[in-house]
Scaffold this motif. Structure first.
Motif, PDB file in Angstrom:
ATOM      1  N   VAL A   1       5.745   9.720   8.824  1.00 41.35           N
ATOM      2  CA  VAL A   1       5.748   9.633  10.285  1.00 41.35           C
ATOM      3  C   VAL A   1       4.708   8.632  10.771  1.00 41.35           C
ATOM      4  O   VAL A   1       3.548   8.697  10.397  1.00 41.35           O
ATOM      5  CB  VAL A   1       5.477  11.030  10.894  1.00 41.35           C
ATOM      6  CG1 VAL A   1       5.330  10.923  12.407  1.00 41.35           C
ATOM      7  CG2 VAL A   1       6.621  11.959  10.541  1.00 41.35           C
TER       8      VAL A   1
ATOM      9  N   GLN B   1       4.261   5.621  10.033  1.00 43.58           N
ATOM     10  CA  GLN B   1       3.753   4.627   9.096  1.00 43.58           C
ATOM     11  C   GLN B   1       4.827   3.655   8.605  1.00 43.58           C
ATOM     12  O   GLN B   1       4.543   2.524   8.301  1.00 43.58           O
ATOM     13  CB  GLN B   1       3.139   5.316   7.863  1.00 43.58           C
ATOM     14  CG  GLN B   1       2.046   6.309   8.193  1.00 43.58           C
ATOM     15  CD  GLN B   1       0.810   5.654   8.756  1.00 43.58           C
ATOM     16  OE1 GLN B   1       0.613   4.467   8.619  1.00 43.58           O
ATOM     17  NE2 GLN B   1      -0.023   6.435   9.412  1.00 43.58           N
TER      18      GLN B   1
ATOM     19  N   ARG C   1       0.826  -1.229   0.000  1.00 44.18           N
ATOM     20  CA  ARG C   1       0.000   0.000   0.000  1.00 44.18           C
ATOM     21  C   ARG C   1       0.853   1.268   0.000  1.00 44.18           C
ATOM     22  O   ARG C   1       0.870   2.033   0.975  1.00 44.18           O
ATOM     23  CB  ARG C   1      -0.946  -0.023   1.187  1.00 44.18           C
ATOM     24  CG  ARG C   1      -2.005  -1.073   0.978  1.00 44.18           C
ATOM     25  CD  ARG C   1      -2.781  -1.434   2.184  1.00 44.18           C
ATOM     26  NE  ARG C   1      -3.414  -2.716   1.985  1.00 44.18           N
ATOM     27  CZ  ARG C   1      -3.793  -3.524   2.931  1.00 44.18           C
ATOM     28  NH1 ARG C   1      -3.639  -3.195   4.177  1.00 44.18           N
ATOM     29  NH2 ARG C   1      -4.348  -4.672   2.657  1.00 44.18           N
ATOM     30  N   PRO C   2       1.588   1.473  -1.059  1.00 46.39           N
ATOM     31  CA  PRO C   2       2.610   2.522  -1.046  1.00 46.39           C
ATOM     32  C   PRO C   2       2.108   3.932  -1.291  1.00 46.39           C
ATOM     33  O   PRO C   2       1.117   4.141  -1.980  1.00 46.39           O
ATOM     34  CB  PRO C   2       3.524   2.090  -2.190  1.00 46.39           C
ATOM     35  CG  PRO C   2       2.632   1.349  -3.118  1.00 46.39           C
ATOM     36  CD  PRO C   2       1.570   0.693  -2.280  1.00 46.39           C
ATOM     37  N   LEU C   3       2.848   4.896  -0.734  1.00 49.84           N
ATOM     38  CA  LEU C   3       2.689   6.311  -1.077  1.00 49.84           C
ATOM     39  C   LEU C   3       3.632   6.599  -2.252  1.00 49.84           C
ATOM     40  O   LEU C   3       4.182   5.675  -2.841  1.00 49.84           O
ATOM     41  CB  LEU C   3       3.033   7.175   0.135  1.00 49.84           C
ATOM     42  CG  LEU C   3       2.156   6.934   1.374  1.00 49.84           C
ATOM     43  CD1 LEU C   3       2.741   7.639   2.581  1.00 49.84           C
ATOM     44  CD2 LEU C   3       0.734   7.411   1.139  1.00 49.84           C
ATOM     45  N   ASP C   4       3.855   7.867  -2.562  1.00 49.20           N
ATOM     46  CA  ASP C   4       4.723   8.196  -3.691  1.00 49.20           C
ATOM     47  C   ASP C   4       6.169   7.779  -3.432  1.00 49.20           C
ATOM     48  O   ASP C   4       6.611   7.718  -2.294  1.00 49.20           O
ATOM     49  CB  ASP C   4       4.698   9.707  -3.942  1.00 49.20           C
ATOM     50  CG  ASP C   4       3.354  10.128  -4.471  1.00 49.20           C
ATOM     51  OD1 ASP C   4       2.669   9.293  -5.073  1.00 49.20           O
ATOM     52  OD2 ASP C   4       2.982  11.295  -4.274  1.00 49.20           O
ATOM     53  N   GLU C   5       6.876   7.576  -4.536  1.00 48.86           N
ATOM     54  CA  GLU C   5       8.277   7.160  -4.423  1.00 48.86           C
ATOM     55  C   GLU C   5       9.196   8.375  -4.259  1.00 48.86           C
ATOM     56  O   GLU C   5       8.968   9.413  -4.852  1.00 48.86           O
ATOM     57  CB  GLU C   5       8.672   6.395  -5.682  1.00 48.86           C
ATOM     58  CG  GLU C   5      10.076   5.843  -5.631  1.00 48.86           C
ATOM     59  CD  GLU C   5      10.361   4.930  -6.815  1.00 48.86           C
ATOM     60  OE1 GLU C   5      10.167   3.713  -6.674  1.00 48.86           O
ATOM     61  OE2 GLU C   5      10.770   5.442  -7.869  1.00 48.86           O
ATOM     62  N   THR C   6      10.197   8.198  -3.443  1.00 49.00           N
ATOM     63  CA  THR C   6      11.252   9.205  -3.317  1.00 49.00           C
ATOM     64  C   THR C   6      12.567   8.525  -3.654  1.00 49.00           C
ATOM     65  O   THR C   6      12.820   7.407  -3.215  1.00 49.00           O
ATOM     66  CB  THR C   6      11.316   9.740  -1.867  1.00 49.00           C
ATOM     67  OG1 THR C   6      10.020  10.191  -1.492  1.00 49.00           O
ATOM     68  CG2 THR C   6      12.318  10.872  -1.741  1.00 49.00           C
TER      69      THR C   6
ATOM     70  N   ALA D   1       7.576  14.093   6.085  1.00 51.27           N
ATOM     71  CA  ALA D   1       6.390  14.287   6.918  1.00 51.27           C
ATOM     72  C   ALA D   1       5.361  13.184   6.704  1.00 51.27           C
ATOM     73  O   ALA D   1       4.711  12.741   7.650  1.00 51.27           O
ATOM     74  CB  ALA D   1       5.775  15.639   6.603  1.00 51.27           C
ATOM     75  N   GLU D   2       5.229  12.729   5.457  1.00 49.28           N
ATOM     76  CA  GLU D   2       4.167  11.761   5.189  1.00 49.28           C
ATOM     77  C   GLU D   2       4.506  10.357   5.668  1.00 49.28           C
ATOM     78  O   GLU D   2       3.676   9.461   5.592  1.00 49.28           O
ATOM     79  CB  GLU D   2       3.786  11.758   3.710  1.00 49.28           C
ATOM     80  CG  GLU D   2       4.812  11.189   2.761  1.00 49.28           C
ATOM     81  CD  GLU D   2       5.731  12.261   2.203  1.00 49.28           C
ATOM     82  OE1 GLU D   2       6.169  13.116   2.988  1.00 49.28           O
ATOM     83  OE2 GLU D   2       6.021  12.214   1.005  1.00 49.28           O
TER      84      GLU D   2
ATOM     85  N   ALA E   1       0.950   3.607   3.348  1.00 51.49           N
ATOM     86  CA  ALA E   1      -0.222   4.460   3.580  1.00 51.49           C
ATOM     87  C   ALA E   1      -0.875   4.183   4.935  1.00 51.49           C
ATOM     88  O   ALA E   1      -1.726   4.942   5.380  1.00 51.49           O
ATOM     89  CB  ALA E   1      -1.236   4.257   2.464  1.00 51.49           C
ATOM     90  N   GLY E   2      -0.482   3.115   5.597  1.00 50.19           N
ATOM     91  CA  GLY E   2      -1.065   2.816   6.905  1.00 50.19           C
ATOM     92  C   GLY E   2      -2.202   1.823   6.791  1.00 50.19           C
ATOM     93  O   GLY E   2      -2.894   1.769   5.774  1.00 50.19           O
ATOM     94  N   GLN E   3      -2.344   1.021   7.805  1.00 53.24           N
ATOM     95  CA  GLN E   3      -3.364  -0.028   7.762  1.00 53.24           C
ATOM     96  C   GLN E   3      -4.210   0.055   9.034  1.00 53.24           C
ATOM     97  O   GLN E   3      -3.742  -0.236  10.117  1.00 53.24           O
ATOM     98  CB  GLN E   3      -2.678  -1.387   7.627  1.00 53.24           C
ATOM     99  CG  GLN E   3      -1.618  -1.330   6.531  1.00 53.24           C
ATOM    100  CD  GLN E   3      -1.200  -2.659   5.980  1.00 53.24           C
ATOM    101  OE1 GLN E   3      -1.831  -3.664   6.233  1.00 53.24           O
ATOM    102  NE2 GLN E   3      -0.129  -2.673   5.216  1.00 53.24           N
TER     103      GLN E   3
ATOM    104  N   ARG F   1       9.257   3.931  -0.777  1.00 62.16           N
ATOM    105  CA  ARG F   1       7.861   4.388  -0.743  1.00 62.16           C
ATOM    106  C   ARG F   1       7.324   4.145   0.669  1.00 62.16           C
ATOM    107  O   ARG F   1       7.541   3.073   1.247  1.00 62.16           O
ATOM    108  CB  ARG F   1       7.013   3.629  -1.763  1.00 62.16           C
ATOM    109  CG  ARG F   1       7.496   3.868  -3.180  1.00 62.16           C
ATOM    110  CD  ARG F   1       6.548   3.345  -4.216  1.00 62.16           C
ATOM    111  NE  ARG F   1       6.435   1.908  -4.216  1.00 62.16           N
ATOM    112  CZ  ARG F   1       5.647   1.221  -5.052  1.00 62.16           C
ATOM    113  NH1 ARG F   1       4.900   1.865  -5.899  1.00 62.16           N
ATOM    114  NH2 ARG F   1       5.608  -0.099  -5.020  1.00 62.16           N
TER     115      ARG F   1
END
Lengths: 109, 506
Positions: free
Chosen positions: A64, A66, A35-40, A61-62, A101-103, A98
């Motif tokens: 923290v 997770q 469940r990934p967020l954007d890649e850095t 920040a996104e 997104a949290g579960q 990545r």
């Protein structure tokens, strides 16, 4: 003697070429259900065969609370060539990650 | 206990979408986050209120906004320039509903439904539904899209008796600068009390609901959905390489899926899902990959498999992108070799999994090309042969996948025929492949082969083409848009280059 020399040289060239190709390999590690967020993507440079290294310490920040969903490690062809040309003194690698997104547990409406 | 809230990520500037086909230069990037407790209705009320303030702030400053879910669409439909981006993947809680939440509690089975924050990814929905012993009927092949994003573009699978993923949706919450709308069909579903608790105004209207099913990110910001689900089931996958002939294509055109399965799949079973990955370079001279899923009753005792053992990751894109990009001149041989390597021994043993276990999150490692067109299945043979000749003949280097689905639902569903075939071209991106695809579409026009294009994928959609494809349904959709976003300033908020080009926001 000449033949042995040529064989040794050929093995050396093939070894270097193989190392060049392998250097661009993509290592990928993921948690289950990422469940990934954007890649850095960040580039880390190792100097002096590992005696000195420079790493990014950016604040995300996104992420923290997770954690990571997955991480990739790879080098571009240019980065591997740079390493070869400098006899390994400068070694750059890219780390791509990545966040998760949290579960959350199933809630009540 | 934290409530749902907005966070400024403080990272303006360049942002790339999931498949790295487009770049936004954002003025600012925000994220909408779920709270860490509380009931669903409170979460939705808090989120909608925060979001409405944010939208009005953007409106005052004349800044366009764009919600982004999984950022999965390669058509750049989620790209905005000099705007505010809203990331929704952390607005991702799922909630059970109770009988009292419904308009007709005596005749509604609450366990059939689930309430979702709009940023929940499909993978998470599958997990939560398994916990409830429920399942979705169909999804796309991959599971990383958010539910709002997947519905907004009409994401589809290949379940032969199902439509797009939006077919599960029974109610939608949409936030605009002027209101928080709870949209349902006229018959109604949720109780007025529940809707009020979510901070929404009830809108029971057939056209509004049909429009909101496929919103293409242009009706406001979707914040929640109620889905109707089915009792959990297992699927038995079966996948292998086959010698694919013209007569087999004819079987598919005629909807003879059982006969097709008898020939290539598990005898004696009705297929639930049928998909064929072909090589467009002389398709009947090369082998094709076929995948069937057979639906079975659920039992707790089945032996768990990994997604790969269940044939997940079958979207073809991941397996061929890198190598084809580097060697396009050998595309016929490469596609065939990769298919053989990718499929390995296939999946021919008796293994089972839930619907969710057959889908997988993939990670693109090279810039990919992905396009999908929808057409009338009753003209499949002609359509497929024209496609192969026109696309591969111009140097297009991708596999061609045939998927089968029912039309709709939704005014802007690109699956517009009662029996629709979706033809996907997935592979490496190159100028040659893009030009070949566009040339192929021109040939389709010239040959008067009816087709529509996927909202979220590569294509040459223009306002005129959209108008021609959707006709009166587009007029109805725009009428709903004018009701939800009544002022020019409201509509300007959701404009982007891509949506203007499609004539949806201009």
């Amino acid at each position: 003697m000449d033949t042995i020399g040529w064989i040794a040289a050929a093995i050396l060239v093939l070894t270097l070429f193989g190392q060049y190709l392998a250097g661009t390999a993509d290592y990928f590690l993921s948690i289950e259900n990422p469940r990934p967020l954007d890649e850095t993507v960040d580039t880390i440079t190792i100097l002096g065969w590992g005696f000195a290294s420079q790493a990014s310490r950016s604040c995300m920040a996104e992420l923290v609370g997770q954690g990571f969903a997955d991480v990739r490690l790879f080098a571009t062809r240019k980065q591997v060539l740079l390493s070869f040309v400098t006899f390994g003194f400068v070694r750059k690698v890219c780390i791509a990650w990545r966040g998760n997104a949290g579960q959350h547990p199933l809630g009540e409406a | 206990m934290a409530a749902a809230h907005m966070v400024d990520l403080d990272r303006p500037g360049e942002w790339k979408n999931y498949h790295e086909t487009g770049t936004s230069q954002a003025k600012a990037r925000f994220t909408l986050r779920s709270g860490d407790g509380g009931r669903g209705r409170e979460e939705l009320r808090e989120a909608a209120s925060e979001l409405q303030k944010w939208l009005n702030l953007a409106k005052e400053q004349n800044i366009p906004v764009r919600p982004v879910g999984g950022a999965w669409s390669p058509s750049n439909i989620q790209i905005v320039q000099d705007g505010w981006m809203l990331h929704t993947r952390r607005f991702n809680r799922c909630f059970r509903l109770a009988a009292g939440d419904f308009e007709r509690p005596e005749s509604t089975h609450p366990e059939d439904f689930i309430l979702l924050d709009a940023g929940v990814q499909i993978d998470e929905i599958n997990d939560k539904l398994e916990e409830m012993k429920r399942s979705l009927v169909t999804t796309g092949a991959s599971n990383g899209q958010t539910i709002a994003g997947a519905c907004a573009t009409g994401t589809h699978g290949s379940v032969i008796n199902a439509g797009g993923i939006q077919q599960h949706v029974r109610a939608i919450q949409i936030v605009t600068p002027g209101g928080v709308h709870w949209i349902e069909p006229k018959a109604g579903l949720m109780s007025a009390g529940f809707v009020a608790d979510t901070g929404s105004t009830l809108m029971r209207d057939e056209d509004a609901f049909e429009a909101a099913l496929i919103a293409v990110g242009s009706l406001g910001i979707v914040t929640a959905m109620v889905l109707e689900t089915v009792p959990i089931y297992l699927v038995r996958p079966y996948m292998k390489l086959i010698d694919f002939g013209r007569e087999d294509l004819q079987l598919l055109q005629d909807g003879q899926f059982r006969q097709f399965s008898e020939k290539f799949g598990v005898p004696g079973l009705d297929p639930y899902f049928v998909m064929v990955i072909t090589n467009p370079h002389r398709p009947f001279a090369h082998q094709a990959t076929v995948k069937f899923l057979y639906k079975c009753p659920y039992r707790d005792t089945y032996e768990r498999q990994t997604p790969a053992e269940l044939g997940a990751g079958y979207d073809a894109q991941t397996m061929i992108t890198w190598i084809l990009r580097n060697f396009p001149w050998a595309r016929g041989w490469i596609l065939q070799t990769i298919m053989r390597l990718g499929i390995g021994k296939g999946v021919t043993g008796e293994v089972y999994g839930t619907w969710g276990e057959t889908t997988e999150m993939h990670k693109p490692i090279a810039k990919g090309f992905t396009a999908a067109m929808f057409s009338d299945r009753s003209q499949l043979v002609r359509t497929f042969e024209t496609l192969c000749q026109a696309f591969s003949g111009r140097g297009g280097s991708t596999a061609v996948t045939l998927r089968f689905l029912k039309g709709g639902p939704g005014l802007l569903s690109p699956a517009r025929w009662p029996d629709t075939v979706a033809i996907d071209c997935d592979g490496p991106d190159s100028d040659t492949t893009e030009a070949a695809y566009l040339g192929m579409l021109d040939e389709f026009e010239a040959a008067q082969i009816p087709f529509t294009l996927h909202w979220g994928k590569f294509g040459n959609l223009t306002a005129a083409r959209v108008e021609q494809d959707f006709g009166n349904d587009l007029v109805r959709w725009k009428a709903v848009q004018a009701r939800l976003l009544p002022t020019p300033e409201d509509r300007r908020l959701f404009r982007s280059v891509e949506l203007d080009r499609l004539g949806l926001t201009a």
